[in-house]
Design a protein around this motif. Structure first.
Motif, PDB file in Angstrom:
ATOM      1  N   ALA A  19      25.931 -15.333 -11.785  1.00 51.94           N
ATOM      2  CA  ALA A  19      27.144 -14.538 -12.013  1.00 51.94           C
ATOM      3  C   ALA A  19      27.855 -14.240 -10.694  1.00 51.94           C
ATOM      4  O   ALA A  19      29.091 -14.253 -10.627  1.00 51.94           O
ATOM      5  N   ARG A  20      27.096 -13.975  -9.652  1.00 51.73           N
ATOM      6  CA  ARG A  20      27.705 -13.731  -8.330  1.00 51.73           C
ATOM      7  C   ARG A  20      28.452 -14.967  -7.836  1.00 51.73           C
ATOM      8  O   ARG A  20      29.551 -14.868  -7.270  1.00 51.73           O
ATOM      9  N   ILE A  21      27.848 -16.130  -8.046  1.00 50.32           N
ATOM     10  CA  ILE A  21      28.494 -17.372  -7.625  1.00 50.32           C
ATOM     11  C   ILE A  21      29.786 -17.590  -8.398  1.00 50.32           C
ATOM     12  O   ILE A  21      30.818 -17.976  -7.822  1.00 50.32           O
ATOM     13  N   ARG A  22      29.760 -17.318  -9.687  1.00 48.41           N
ATOM     14  CA  ARG A  22      30.978 -17.456 -10.481  1.00 48.41           C
ATOM     15  C   ARG A  22      32.050 -16.459 -10.036  1.00 48.41           C
ATOM     16  O   ARG A  22      33.244 -16.784 -10.019  1.00 48.41           O
ATOM     17  N   SER A  23      31.624 -15.260  -9.663  1.00 48.75           N
ATOM     18  CA  SER A  23      32.600 -14.268  -9.188  1.00 48.75           C
ATOM     19  C   SER A  23      33.226 -14.726  -7.877  1.00 48.75           C
ATOM     20  O   SER A  23      34.426 -14.509  -7.651  1.00 48.75           O
ATOM     21  N   LEU A  24      32.434 -15.361  -7.023  1.00 51.98           N
ATOM     22  CA  LEU A  24      32.972 -15.912  -5.774  1.00 51.98           C
ATOM     23  C   LEU A  24      34.063 -16.937  -6.064  1.00 51.98           C
ATOM     24  O   LEU A  24      35.129 -16.933  -5.430  1.00 51.98           O
ATOM     25  N   GLN A  25      33.779 -17.814  -7.009  1.00 56.96           N
ATOM     26  CA  GLN A  25      34.731 -18.871  -7.331  1.00 56.96           C
ATOM     27  C   GLN A  25      36.027 -18.297  -7.908  1.00 56.96           C
ATOM     28  O   GLN A  25      37.124 -18.779  -7.589  1.00 56.96           O
ATOM     29  N   ARG A  26      35.899 -17.263  -8.721  1.00 60.71           N
ATOM     30  CA  ARG A  26      37.098 -16.635  -9.281  1.00 60.71           C
ATOM     31  C   ARG A  26      37.926 -15.969  -8.181  1.00 60.71           C
ATOM     32  O   ARG A  26      39.159 -16.110  -8.140  1.00 60.71           O
ATOM     33  N   ARG A  27      37.243 -15.261  -7.292  1.00 63.91           N
ATOM     34  CA  ARG A  27      37.956 -14.598  -6.190  1.00 63.91           C
ATOM     35  C   ARG A  27      38.604 -15.618  -5.263  1.00 63.91           C
ATOM     36  O   ARG A  27      39.727 -15.432  -4.780  1.00 63.91           O
ATOM     37  N   ALA A  28      37.893 -16.709  -4.987  1.00 62.68           N
ATOM     38  CA  ALA A  28      38.441 -17.750  -4.130  1.00 62.68           C
ATOM     39  C   ALA A  28      39.702 -18.361  -4.733  1.00 62.68           C
ATOM     40  O   ALA A  28      40.685 -18.622  -4.026  1.00 62.68           O
ATOM     41  N   LYS A  29      39.669 -18.563  -6.034  1.00 63.67           N
ATOM     42  CA  LYS A  29      40.840 -19.127  -6.710  1.00 63.67           C
ATOM     43  C   LYS A  29      42.020 -18.167  -6.624  1.00 63.67           C
ATOM     44  O   LYS A  29      43.159 -18.583  -6.376  1.00 63.67           O
ATOM     45  N   GLU A  30      41.741 -16.878  -6.818  1.00 66.87           N
ATOM     46  CA  GLU A  30      42.790 -15.866  -6.725  1.00 66.87           C
ATOM     47  C   GLU A  30      43.405 -15.838  -5.332  1.00 66.87           C
ATOM     48  O   GLU A  30      44.600 -15.580  -5.168  1.00 66.87           O
ATOM     49  N   GLU A  31      42.569 -16.126  -4.317  1.00 69.77           N
ATOM     50  CA  GLU A  31      43.040 -16.078  -2.927  1.00 69.77           C
ATOM     51  C   GLU A  31      43.471 -17.444  -2.408  1.00 69.77           C
ATOM     52  O   GLU A  31      43.712 -17.623  -1.223  1.00 69.77           O
ATOM     53  N   GLY A  32      43.522 -18.449  -3.322  1.00 69.67           N
ATOM     54  CA  GLY A  32      43.993 -19.765  -2.923  1.00 69.67           C
ATOM     55  C   GLY A  32      43.006 -20.555  -2.098  1.00 69.67           C
ATOM     56  O   GLY A  32      43.391 -21.399  -1.287  1.00 69.67           O
ATOM     57  N   LEU A  33      41.704 -20.319  -2.306  1.00 68.98           N
ATOM     58  CA  LEU A  33      40.678 -21.015  -1.532  1.00 68.98           C
ATOM     59  C   LEU A  33      39.824 -21.891  -2.455  1.00 68.98           C
ATOM     60  O   LEU A  33      38.600 -21.837  -2.435  1.00 68.98           O
ATOM     61  N   ALA A  34      40.455 -22.682  -3.300  1.00 67.18           N
ATOM     62  CA  ALA A  34      39.730 -23.532  -4.241  1.00 67.18           C
ATOM     63  C   ALA A  34      38.843 -24.521  -3.487  1.00 67.18           C
ATOM     64  O   ALA A  34      39.149 -24.916  -2.357  1.00 67.18           O
ATOM     65  N   LEU A  35      37.758 -24.942  -4.120  1.00 67.38           N
ATOM     66  CA  LEU A  35      36.806 -25.840  -3.482  1.00 67.38           C
ATOM     67  C   LEU A  35      37.508 -27.136  -3.080  1.00 67.38           C
ATOM     68  O   LEU A  35      38.126 -27.794  -3.905  1.00 67.38           O
ATOM     69  N   PRO A  36      37.428 -27.536  -1.813  1.00 64.91           N
ATOM     70  CA  PRO A  36      38.123 -28.742  -1.338  1.00 64.91           C
ATOM     71  C   PRO A  36      37.342 -30.003  -1.692  1.00 64.91           C
ATOM     72  O   PRO A  36      36.200 -29.941  -2.129  1.00 64.91           O
ATOM     73  N   ALA A  37      37.987 -31.142  -1.484  1.00 71.19           N
ATOM     74  CA  ALA A  37      37.308 -32.409  -1.743  1.00 71.19           C
ATOM     75  C   ALA A  37      36.147 -32.595  -0.789  1.00 71.19           C
ATOM     76  O   ALA A  37      35.111 -33.131  -1.152  1.00 71.19           O
ATOM     77  N   ALA A  38      36.293 -32.158   0.447  1.00 72.72           N
ATOM     78  CA  ALA A  38      35.218 -32.317   1.441  1.00 72.72           C
ATOM     79  C   ALA A  38      35.306 -31.183   2.447  1.00 72.72           C
ATOM     80  O   ALA A  38      36.169 -31.178   3.319  1.00 72.72           O
ATOM     81  N   ALA A  39      34.420 -30.230   2.318  1.00 72.44           N
ATOM     82  CA  ALA A  39      34.375 -29.115   3.262  1.00 72.44           C
ATOM     83  C   ALA A  39      33.648 -29.561   4.533  1.00 72.44           C
ATOM     84  O   ALA A  39      32.909 -30.541   4.539  1.00 72.44           O
ATOM     85  N   ASP A  40      33.851 -28.828   5.619  1.00 71.04           N
ATOM     86  CA  ASP A  40      33.177 -29.112   6.891  1.00 71.04           C
ATOM     87  C   ASP A  40      31.815 -28.419   6.877  1.00 71.04           C
ATOM     88  O   ASP A  40      31.682 -27.261   7.263  1.00 71.04           O
ATOM     89  N   LEU A  41      30.800 -29.141   6.452  1.00 72.70           N
ATOM     90  CA  LEU A  41      29.476 -28.549   6.290  1.00 72.70           C
ATOM     91  C   LEU A  41      28.779 -28.298   7.618  1.00 72.70           C
ATOM     92  O   LEU A  41      27.752 -27.613   7.660  1.00 72.70           O
ATOM     93  N   SER A  42      29.322 -28.828   8.694  1.00 77.09           N
ATOM     94  CA  SER A  42      28.738 -28.560  10.014  1.00 77.09           C
ATOM     95  C   SER A  42      28.892 -27.100  10.403  1.00 77.09           C
ATOM     96  O   SER A  42      28.245 -26.629  11.340  1.00 77.09           O
TER      97      SER A  42
END
Length: 576
Positions: free
Chosen positions: A456-479
């Motif tokens: 549930a916490r992970i889902r809340s993160l995703q909802r907040r990120a979407k609200e703030e315009g930080l949707a999951l990118p095609a390739a994040a910088d995992l470094s």
């Protein structure tokens, strides 16, 4: 190929190279060689016991063999460093890129991450529940139902074909008792005052609808008639109604069987006689006299010649009768025939039984070994009863007294997911308490809540990120992920290995244990953000870092969903 399988292949390549160089003798059995996480994470990322298990057979010093293997593994591009511990254990630290690639692999695989071809498409028959069809499901049946269903799903996830089966014990004396109880309720439905339910009959109100239906369909045709005129009909009709009720109860837990095998039909079709003939043709059934009971011999005991199965040839304590003196089948004789039928259509058999059937295990294993000529693996998992607690006090359960706690009542009170998860929080053969208050408690001491809360916490993160315009990118910088965050990836990467280990051992509770560890690690990482804002998953001034952490969280959430799906539990989208 999973990460652990890949590095097992690296170890195998190293051993092949040492054989080719003449350092290691050829043809040494390697079955005991393993690649696994070290018990202490500070020792590295992976460990292998190759030198320890091969040295004696190779006539080498374990440390010397370990040094030779380590030299080969150190040349593998994915390995950052190799260390030899103690007398010859080999610890590997992997390059950072391995873990970044594994995180991406989790996201790419999605719901298939952790799936395996371990089973190679073999057919496994899993028989579970198989309660007598004399009433609704109660909590005494629940644990075996969940363990069996979760095991079936686990085996499917690990590459087996699975047949879920319920064996209906509809040929014994308890079914005649059910028919007589239904006849009493039938007379009651027609207006008769039946008074107190006589001793020996089932008193539960669940039989009232059965009696009412029979009264509507047959009127008073069977009132005052001898038992011989109605017993078979009432037995058949009552069993059908009980099975419909049982199926509806199991559906509340998300459980559905492909096959309901009837003991009565098995006997009517002559299957026990067929099994007996097959065994006699191989001199595995003979006519003999049972030994007198141990201890003081009852006065009415007398030796009787009976057809006996040579169970002692297959590890049992004594040979077992398959027929009674009156020619009817013993419970063992009927069960023997049932397993004979199952084994013809499966590569493996698994039975989930209550612990009160422990005394039957040896004889049925002996029967299956004989009937399949040792070709069909057969495993029996014993499940301990569940003790229900309310306000700290045990809740009594008695089907015969009619005051038992039904499975349906419990599912409606606490929910399907809580029941299923809780039943897998301990090994099947360990005692379990089901406390109505604790299983819904919102605390880290409740594994059901703690795992669901992580998702549930992970889902809340995703909802907040979407609200703030930080949707999951095609390739994040995992470094950008730090060492602690990569430790989460390392734990998530163990999931495919856990699946295969749990499937091989027929222990679905391992999935629940693993999810508990993964959830605890995720919550620990989350809580670091309470003390240090820079450790939070969403860092407003660092969108690049936030995106990397979102990808990490999504990977953890995916593994949690995959594990819960095996358990038959829906992942929580939010917690109230």
């Amino acid at each position: 190929m999973t990460l652990y399988a890949r590095f097992a292949a690296h170890v195998d390549d190293a051993l092949n190279a040492l054989e080719a160089e003449g350092v290691l003798a050829r043809g040494i059995e390697r079955g005991a060689v393993a690649v696994e996480p070290p018990r202490d994470p500070s020792h590295g990322d992976l460990a292998t016991n190759a030198a320890m298990v091969l040295a004696k057979r190779a006539g080498m010093n374990p440390r010397a063999l370990a040094e030779a293997i380590a030299a080969k593994l150190g040349a593998v591009g994915e390995v950052a460093s190799v260390e030899i511990a103690g007398p010859g254990f080999i610890n590997l630290r992997l390059a950072r890129g391995v873990w970044e690639e594994e995180l991406s692999a989790i996201l790419a695989a999605g719901g298939d991450y952790g799936r395996s071809n371990l089973g190679g498409g073999q057919m496994v028959n899993v028989e579970y529940v198989s309660a007598n069809p004399t009433g609704p499901m109660h909590m005494g049946h629940c644990r075996g139902a969940v363990v069996g269903d979760a095991l079936a799903s686990l085996l499917e996830y690990a590459g087996y074909k699975v047949r879920r089966e319920y064996y209906v014990n509809d040929a014994g004396g308890q079914v005649d008792v059910l028919a007589r109880s239904a006849h009493l309720r039938y007379r009651e439905a027609l207006g008769e005052d039946i008074g107190e339910i006589p001793e020996g009959l089932y008193p539960g109100d669940y039989l009232k609808p059965v009696g009412e239906r029979l009264a509507r369909e047959h009127g008073d045709a069977f009132v005052g008639k001898p038992e011989s005129e109605w017993l078979a009909l009432f037995r058949r009709e009552a069993v059908a109604d009980m099975l419909a009720m049982i199926k509806a109860d199991l559906a509340l837990l998300g459980i559905r069987h492909e096959i309901f095998a009837s003991e009565a039909e098995l006997q009517a079709e002559g299957k026990p006689a067929e099994a007996e003939a097959w065994l006699r043709a191989r001199d595995l059934v003979y006519d003999g006299v049972l030994e007198a009971p141990k201890g003081e011999t009852p006065e009415d005991w007398e030796p009787v010649e009976l057809p006996l199965f040579r169970a002692t040839r297959f590890g049992d304590d004594q040979d077992r009768p398959i027929r009674k003196s009156d020619g009817s089948w013993t419970y063992f004789g009927a069960d023997l025939a049932y397993h004979f039928q199952k084994a013809r259509e499966a590569d493996q058999l698994i039975d989930i039984w209550g612990a009160d059937h422990a005394g039957t295990v040896k004889r049925i294993k002996a029967a299956v070994a004989a009937l399949t000529e040792g070709r069909t693996p057969f495993d029996v998992k014993l499940v301990q009863m569940v003790r229900l607690l309310r306000a700290g006090e045990p809740v009594k359960m008695s089907k015969r007294a009619g005051n038992f706690v039904t499975l349906a009542d419990v599912v409606r009170e606490v929910g399907k997911d809580v029941v299923r998860f809780t039943m897998l929080t301990r090994k099947a053969d360990a005692q379990m308490d089901f406390d109505f208050a604790k299983v819904v408690e919102a605390s880290k001491d409740n594994p059901v809540f703690y795992v669901q809360y992580a998702h549930a916490r992970i889902r809340s993160l995703q909802r907040r990120a979407k609200e703030e315009g930080l949707a999951l990118p095609a390739a994040a910088d995992l470094s950008l992920l730090d060492a602690d965050e990569l430790d989460l990836v390392k734990l998530a990467a163990q999931f495919p290995r856990v699946v295969e280990g749990a499937a091989a051992a027929h222990e679905p509770h391992r999935i629940a244990f693993y999810l508990g560890d993964l959830a605890a690690a995720f919550h620990a990482q989350w809580n670091k953000g309470n003390d240090d804002p820079e450790k939070r998953f969403l860092v407003g001034q660092r969108p690049d870092l936030t995106r990397s952490r979102l990808e990490l969280a999504e990977a953890i959430g995916q593994v949690v969903r995959n594990g819960l799906a095996i358990m038959g539990v829906e992942a929580a989208e939010e917690m109230q």
